[in-house]
Design a protein around this motif. Structure first.
Motif, PDB file in Angstrom:
ATOM      1  N   ASN A 174       0.878  -1.168   0.000  1.00 35.85           N
ATOM      2  CA  ASN A 174       0.000   0.000   0.000  1.00 35.85           C
ATOM      3  C   ASN A 174       0.918   1.221   0.000  1.00 35.85           C
ATOM      4  O   ASN A 174       1.774   1.356   0.888  1.00 35.85           O
ATOM      5  N   ILE A 175       0.756   2.097  -0.965  1.00 35.02           N
ATOM      6  CA  ILE A 175       1.605   3.278  -1.078  1.00 35.02           C
ATOM      7  C   ILE A 175       0.835   4.490  -0.562  1.00 35.02           C
ATOM      8  O   ILE A 175      -0.220   4.845  -1.104  1.00 35.02           O
ATOM      9  N   LEU A 176       1.353   5.133   0.472  1.00 35.21           N
ATOM     10  CA  LEU A 176       0.713   6.291   1.080  1.00 35.21           C
ATOM     11  C   LEU A 176       1.549   7.529   0.777  1.00 35.21           C
ATOM     12  O   LEU A 176       2.688   7.648   1.249  1.00 35.21           O
ATOM     13  N   VAL A 177       1.009   8.421  -0.030  1.00 30.24           N
ATOM     14  CA  VAL A 177       1.752   9.599  -0.483  1.00 30.24           C
ATOM     15  C   VAL A 177       1.383  10.832   0.330  1.00 30.24           C
ATOM     16  O   VAL A 177       0.209  11.225   0.382  1.00 30.24           O
ATOM     17  N   ILE A 178       2.382  11.440   0.957  1.00 31.45           N
ATOM     18  CA  ILE A 178       2.213  12.675   1.722  1.00 31.45           C
ATOM     19  C   ILE A 178       2.900  13.833   0.998  1.00 31.45           C
ATOM     20  O   ILE A 178       2.479  14.982   1.102  1.00 31.45           O
ATOM     21  N   SER A 179       3.943  13.542   0.232  1.00 30.67           N
ATOM     22  CA  SER A 179       4.739  14.563  -0.454  1.00 30.67           C
ATOM     23  C   SER A 179       3.854  15.452  -1.316  1.00 30.67           C
ATOM     24  O   SER A 179       3.092  14.975  -2.149  1.00 30.67           O
ATOM     25  N   ASN A 180       3.994  16.759  -1.105  1.00 33.96           N
ATOM     26  CA  ASN A 180       3.209  17.736  -1.878  1.00 33.96           C
ATOM     27  C   ASN A 180       3.842  18.074  -3.221  1.00 33.96           C
ATOM     28  O   ASN A 180       5.056  17.955  -3.365  1.00 33.96           O
ATOM     29  N   PRO A 181       3.044  18.487  -4.211  1.00 37.00           N
ATOM     30  CA  PRO A 181       1.576  18.596  -4.162  1.00 37.00           C
ATOM     31  C   PRO A 181       0.900  17.243  -4.400  1.00 37.00           C
ATOM     32  O   PRO A 181       1.066  16.655  -5.476  1.00 37.00           O
ATOM     33  N   VAL A 182       0.189  16.759  -3.394  1.00 36.66           N
ATOM     34  CA  VAL A 182      -0.433  15.433  -3.437  1.00 36.66           C
ATOM     35  C   VAL A 182      -1.302  15.240  -4.680  1.00 36.66           C
ATOM     36  O   VAL A 182      -1.322  14.150  -5.269  1.00 36.66           O
ATOM     37  N   ASN A 183      -2.004  16.297  -5.099  1.00 35.80           N
ATOM     38  CA  ASN A 183      -2.871  16.196  -6.281  1.00 35.80           C
ATOM     39  C   ASN A 183      -2.098  15.769  -7.521  1.00 35.80           C
ATOM     40  O   ASN A 183      -2.676  15.206  -8.457  1.00 35.80           O
ATOM     41  N   SER A 184      -0.793  16.048  -7.542  1.00 31.00           N
ATOM     42  CA  SER A 184       0.046  15.697  -8.686  1.00 31.00           C
ATOM     43  C   SER A 184       0.979  14.520  -8.405  1.00 31.00           C
ATOM     44  O   SER A 184       1.303  13.752  -9.313  1.00 31.00           O
ATOM     45  N   THR A 185       1.417  14.377  -7.146  1.00 29.97           N
ATOM     46  CA  THR A 185       2.378  13.301  -6.849  1.00 29.97           C
ATOM     47  C   THR A 185       1.724  11.922  -6.847  1.00 29.97           C
ATOM     48  O   THR A 185       2.363  10.932  -7.214  1.00 29.97           O
ATOM     49  N   VAL A 186       0.451  11.838  -6.457  1.00 33.96           N
ATOM     50  CA  VAL A 186      -0.234  10.537  -6.511  1.00 33.96           C
ATOM     51  C   VAL A 186      -0.339  10.041  -7.959  1.00 33.96           C
ATOM     52  O   VAL A 186      -0.026   8.879  -8.240  1.00 33.96           O
ATOM     53  N   PRO A 187      -0.749  10.895  -8.913  1.00 28.57           N
ATOM     54  CA  PRO A 187      -0.748  10.455 -10.316  1.00 28.57           C
ATOM     55  C   PRO A 187       0.649  10.073 -10.809  1.00 28.57           C
ATOM     56  O   PRO A 187       0.781   9.182 -11.651  1.00 28.57           O
ATOM     57  N   ILE A 188       1.694  10.719 -10.295  1.00 26.48           N
ATOM     58  CA  ILE A 188       3.060  10.361 -10.681  1.00 26.48           C
ATOM     59  C   ILE A 188       3.352   8.919 -10.274  1.00 26.48           C
ATOM     60  O   ILE A 188       3.875   8.126 -11.065  1.00 26.48           O
ATOM     61  N   VAL A 189       2.999   8.573  -9.040  1.00 24.65           N
ATOM     62  CA  VAL A 189       3.218   7.195  -8.571  1.00 24.65           C
ATOM     63  C   VAL A 189       2.424   6.215  -9.440  1.00 24.65           C
ATOM     64  O   VAL A 189       2.930   5.156  -9.837  1.00 24.65           O
ATOM     65  N   ALA A 190       1.188   6.573  -9.761  1.00 25.75           N
ATOM     66  CA  ALA A 190       0.352   5.701 -10.595  1.00 25.75           C
ATOM     67  C   ALA A 190       1.000   5.455 -11.954  1.00 25.75           C
ATOM     68  O   ALA A 190       1.047   4.309 -12.442  1.00 25.75           O
ATOM     69  N   GLU A 191       1.517   6.512 -12.572  1.00 26.80           N
ATOM     70  CA  GLU A 191       2.137   6.375 -13.892  1.00 26.80           C
ATOM     71  C   GLU A 191       3.385   5.494 -13.841  1.00 26.80           C
ATOM     72  O   GLU A 191       3.634   4.696 -14.747  1.00 26.80           O
ATOM     73  N   ILE A 192       4.171   5.631 -12.782  1.00 29.82           N
ATOM     74  CA  ILE A 192       5.373   4.806 -12.628  1.00 29.82           C
ATOM     75  C   ILE A 192       4.996   3.343 -12.457  1.00 29.82           C
ATOM     76  O   ILE A 192       5.579   2.447 -13.090  1.00 29.82           O
ATOM     77  N   PHE A 193       3.998   3.078 -11.618  1.00 23.82           N
ATOM     78  CA  PHE A 193       3.560   1.691 -11.406  1.00 23.82           C
ATOM     79  C   PHE A 193       2.955   1.098 -12.679  1.00 23.82           C
ATOM     80  O   PHE A 193       3.128  -0.091 -12.963  1.00 23.82           O
ATOM     81  N   LYS A 194       2.237   1.923 -13.432  1.00 26.91           N
ATOM     82  CA  LYS A 194       1.677   1.449 -14.705  1.00 26.91           C
ATOM     83  C   LYS A 194       2.804   1.065 -15.661  1.00 26.91           C
ATOM     84  O   LYS A 194       2.738   0.028 -16.340  1.00 26.91           O
ATOM     85  N   ALA A 195       3.834   1.905 -15.733  1.00 21.90           N
ATOM     86  CA  ALA A 195       4.962   1.652 -16.630  1.00 21.90           C
ATOM     87  C   ALA A 195       5.684   0.358 -16.262  1.00 21.90           C
ATOM     88  O   ALA A 195       6.229  -0.336 -17.127  1.00 21.90           O
ATOM     89  N   LYS A 196       5.679   0.033 -14.962  1.00 22.00           N
ATOM     90  CA  LYS A 196       6.336  -1.191 -14.484  1.00 22.00           C
ATOM     91  C   LYS A 196       5.398  -2.392 -14.548  1.00 22.00           C
ATOM     92  O   LYS A 196       5.789  -3.516 -14.246  1.00 22.00           O
ATOM     93  N   GLY A 197       4.130  -2.136 -14.912  1.00 17.96           N
ATOM     94  CA  GLY A 197       3.157  -3.224 -15.033  1.00 17.96           C
ATOM     95  C   GLY A 197       2.655  -3.764 -13.707  1.00 17.96           C
ATOM     96  O   GLY A 197       2.183  -4.903 -13.636  1.00 17.96           O
ATOM     97  N   VAL A 198       2.729  -2.948 -12.641  1.00 19.03           N
ATOM     98  CA  VAL A 198       2.321  -3.438 -11.318  1.00 19.03           C
ATOM     99  C   VAL A 198       1.296  -2.519 -10.647  1.00 19.03           C
ATOM    100  O   VAL A 198       1.118  -2.557  -9.430  1.00 19.03           O
ATOM    101  N   TYR A 199       0.608  -1.692 -11.425  1.00 18.03           N
ATOM    102  CA  TYR A 199      -0.322  -0.730 -10.825  1.00 18.03           C
ATOM    103  C   TYR A 199      -1.584  -1.408 -10.317  1.00 18.03           C
ATOM    104  O   TYR A 199      -2.260  -2.134 -11.037  1.00 18.03           O
ATOM    105  N   ASN A 200      -1.885  -1.169  -9.043  1.00 19.45           N
ATOM    106  CA  ASN A 200      -3.130  -1.632  -8.431  1.00 19.45           C
ATOM    107  C   ASN A 200      -3.806  -0.413  -7.805  1.00 19.45           C
ATOM    108  O   ASN A 200      -3.365   0.082  -6.773  1.00 19.45           O
ATOM    109  N   PRO A 201      -4.874   0.096  -8.431  1.00 14.29           N
ATOM    110  CA  PRO A 201      -5.515   1.323  -7.941  1.00 14.29           C
ATOM    111  C   PRO A 201      -6.019   1.221  -6.503  1.00 14.29           C
ATOM    112  O   PRO A 201      -6.202   2.238  -5.838  1.00 14.29           O
ATOM    113  N   LYS A 202      -6.219   0.005  -6.013  1.00 14.02           N
ATOM    114  CA  LYS A 202      -6.721  -0.170  -4.648  1.00 14.02           C
ATOM    115  C   LYS A 202      -5.620  -0.035  -3.601  1.00 14.02           C
ATOM    116  O   LYS A 202      -5.895  -0.056  -2.393  1.00 14.02           O
TER     117      LYS A 202
END
Length: 282
Positions: free
Chosen positions: A78-106
Motif C-alpha cells: 500500500n503506497i501512502l503519499v504525503i509529499s506535496n503537491p499530493v494532487n500531482s504526486t499521486v498520479p506520478i506514482v500511478a504512472e510509474i507503477f503502470k509503466a512497471k506493469g504493477v499498478y493496483n488502484p486499490k
C-alpha cells in the motif's frame, strides 16, 4: 542519519522491530523489500509565499524515483503519499507503477487526513466542542480550492457559507508556514494525520470492518469529467480500497466549491501525468 533515527525510535516501548538503512540505492531496495505499507513524506518544505504547486519540480522528481524503487522492491505494498503537491504526486506514482506493469488502484493513497483534522479542530474552536467529536467530511484534493469541506453533512450545517472558516480549512497550512518564518511547513500535525491513516489501514488489513478514512484515490466519482483521482470517504479493507463513498447531498453553495475543485484538480492531475511522460528518469 537513518540508522541513528532508527536507533532513537527503537527505544519507544512498543512491540515492534525498528531497522535503519543507508541512503543508497541498495539501502532503499532493502528497506522496501517485502513492505506492506510504504509512506512517502519526502520532499522540500514550503516557505512563506509558496503554494504546494511551487514545490512541484523538486518533489515530483523525488516521488518519481521513490515510486520506481517501490515498484521494483514492493509492488504489492500500500503506497501512502504525503509529499506535496499530493494532487500531482499521486498520479506520478500511478504512472510509474503502470509503466512497471504493477499498478493496483486499490493500493495507492494520497493522505488527505490532515484536512479533516484541521476542519474538525477549527469547527470545534467556533462551536466550543471537543474536536474528537467533530468529523467534518472533506472531499476533493489536497490544496487550496480543491479542499472542499462539506459542513452541510456535519452537525453544524449553519457553517455553510462561513467564508473565514472555509478559507482557514483550505489554506490552513499557510498558517504554519508563516509561523515557522521560512523554517518549514506542517510536520508534526502531518505526522499525526499520516500515522492515523496508516493505523487505520493496518486495522483494516487485520480484518476490522467499517474502517473509513478520507483519502485521495483512483476514483470513479468524476471520471466522466476527466478527473481520475478524487478524495472522499473510503472504506478500507485487507485489499486496500474496499469501497469508495459517494460525495452525497450538498448545498448549492457547496456545489459551486466542488465545480471549482474539479476544474483545478484536473489540471493538477494532468500535470503529474505529463511530468512522468516528459521526465521518465533513469
Amino acid at each position: 542519519m537513518a540508522p541513528g533515527v532508527a536507533a532513537d525510535i527503537s527505544h519507544i516501548n512498543t512491540k515492534s522491530k525498528v531497522t535503519g538503512y543507508d541512503p543508497t540505492p541498495s539501502g532503499l531496495a532493502a528497506a522496501l523489500k517485502g513492505a506492506e505499507i510504504v509512506l512517502i513524506p519526502a520532499g522540500v518544505p514550503r516557505k512563506p509565499g509558496m503554494t504546494r504547486d511551487d514545490l512541484f519540480n523538486t518533489n515530483a522528481s523525488i516521488v518519481r524515483d521513490l515510486a520506481k524503487a517501490a515498484a521494483e522492491s514492493a509492488p504489492d505494498a500500500n503506497i501512502l503519499v504525503i509529499s506535496n503537491p499530493v494532487n500531482s504526486t499521486v498520479p506520478i506514482v500511478a504512472e510509474i507503477f503502470k509503466a512497471k506493469g504493477v499498478y493496483n488502484p486499490k493500493r495507492l493513497f494520497g493522505v488527505t487526513t490532515l484536512d479533516v483534522v484541521r476542519a474538525s479542530r477549527f469547527v470545534s474552536e467556533i462551536k466550543n466542542t471537543d474536536p474528537k467529536d467533530e468529523n467534518i467530511v472533506v472531499v476533493g484534493g489536497h490544496s487550496g480550492v480543491t479542499i472542499v469541506p462539506l459542513f452541510s453533512q456535519s452537525s453544524h450545517p449553519d457553517l455553510v457559507g462561513n467564508a473565514e472558516l472555509l478559507n482557514r480549512v483550505q489554506f490552513g497550512g499557510d498558517e504554519v508556514v508563516k509561523a515557522k518564518d521560512g523554517a518549514g511547513s506542517a510536520t508534526l500535525s502531518m505526522a499525526m494525520a499520516g500515522a492515523r491513516f496508516a493505523e487505520s489501514l493496518l486495522r483494516a488489513a487485520q480484518g476490522e470492518k467499517g474502517v473509513v478514512e478520507p483519502t485521495f484515490v483512483d476514483s470513479p466519482l468524476y471520471k466522466d469529467q476527466g478527473v481520475e483521482f478524487f478524495a472522499s470517504k473510503v472504506e478500507l479493507g485487507p485489499s486496500g480500497v474496499e469501497k469508495i463513498h459517494e460525495v452525497g447531498k450538498v448545498t448549492a453553495e457547496e456545489q459551486k466549491l466542488l465545480d471549482a475543485c474539479i476544474s483545478d484538480l484536473k489540471k493538477n492531475i494532468d500535470k503529474g501525468v505529463a511530468f512522468v511522460a516528459q521526465n521518465p528518469g533513469k
